[in-house]
Design an enzyme around this catalytic site. Structure first.
Site, PDB file in Angstrom:
ATOM      1  N   ARG A 158      49.826  32.282  65.998  1.00 33.78           N
ATOM      2  CA  ARG A 158      48.932  32.477  64.851  1.00 33.78           C
ATOM      3  C   ARG A 158      49.699  33.053  63.660  1.00 33.78           C
ATOM      4  NH1 ARG A 158      44.054  30.077  64.657  1.00 33.78           N
ATOM      5  NH2 ARG A 158      43.293  31.794  63.417  1.00 33.78           N
TER       6      ARG A 158
ATOM      7  N   HIS B 254      46.224  23.586  63.552  1.00 36.94           N
ATOM      8  CA  HIS B 254      45.265  24.411  64.306  1.00 36.94           C
ATOM      9  C   HIS B 254      46.024  25.115  65.414  1.00 36.94           C
ATOM     10  CE1 HIS B 254      41.791  25.491  66.838  1.00 36.94           C
ATOM     11  NE2 HIS B 254      42.558  25.100  67.844  1.00 36.94           N
TER      12      HIS B 254
END
Length: 148
Positions: free
Chosen positions: A85, A115
């Site tokens: 992330r 994503h």
């Protein structure tokens, strides 16, 4: 060892960012365990984004994901979900730091290139959805140079 699901979205594929994105995860020391280059149909995209189905942007998001091929991947490594992330950057590219994938390559939130699973639990669910056949069980010869 922890695993995460990463998808390069249609804009990332169209812009030729696949190699760059894979390189960033490899250079960090993570291991690629599965990869698919695939055109996603609407029912599958809706299943993937089911948790967002009540959001006003849901239909646009699904249309975007089915607009072209995506690259679906499983990466493995210590802390790969959280670190992945951080490599990706904030959902809104304008809030992403330079040096992150979105900070370097995206401008609009609706075309944010990539994503990544947001938690170990969602990674497990997404990996099972995208790779029901499982992933490749292998270990890089560099593993002992990366991990204590």
């Amino acid at each position: 060892m922890e695993q995460t699901f990463i998808m390069i979205k249609p804009d990332g594929v169209q812009r030729g960012l696949v190699g760059e994105i894979i390189s960033r995860f490899e250079k960090k020391g993570f291991s690629l365990k599965a990869l698919k280059f695939i055109n996603v149909d609407r029912p599958f995209a809706e299943k993937h984004y089911a948790d967002l189905s009540a959001k006003p942007f849901f239909n646009g998001l699904v249309e975007y994901i089915v607009s072209g091929p995506v690259v679906a991947m499983v990466w493995e490594g210590k802390g790969v979900v959280l670190t992945g992330r951080k490599i990706i950057g904030a959902t809104n590219p304008l809030a992403s730091e330079p040096g992150t994938i979105r900070g370097d390559f995206a401008i609009d939130i609706g075309r944010n290139v990539i994503h990544g699973s947001d938690a170990v639990e969602s990674a497990t669910k997404e990996i099972a959805l995208w790779f029901p056949e499982g992933v490749v069980n292998w270990q890089s010869s560099l593993h002992s140079w990366i991990y204590e």
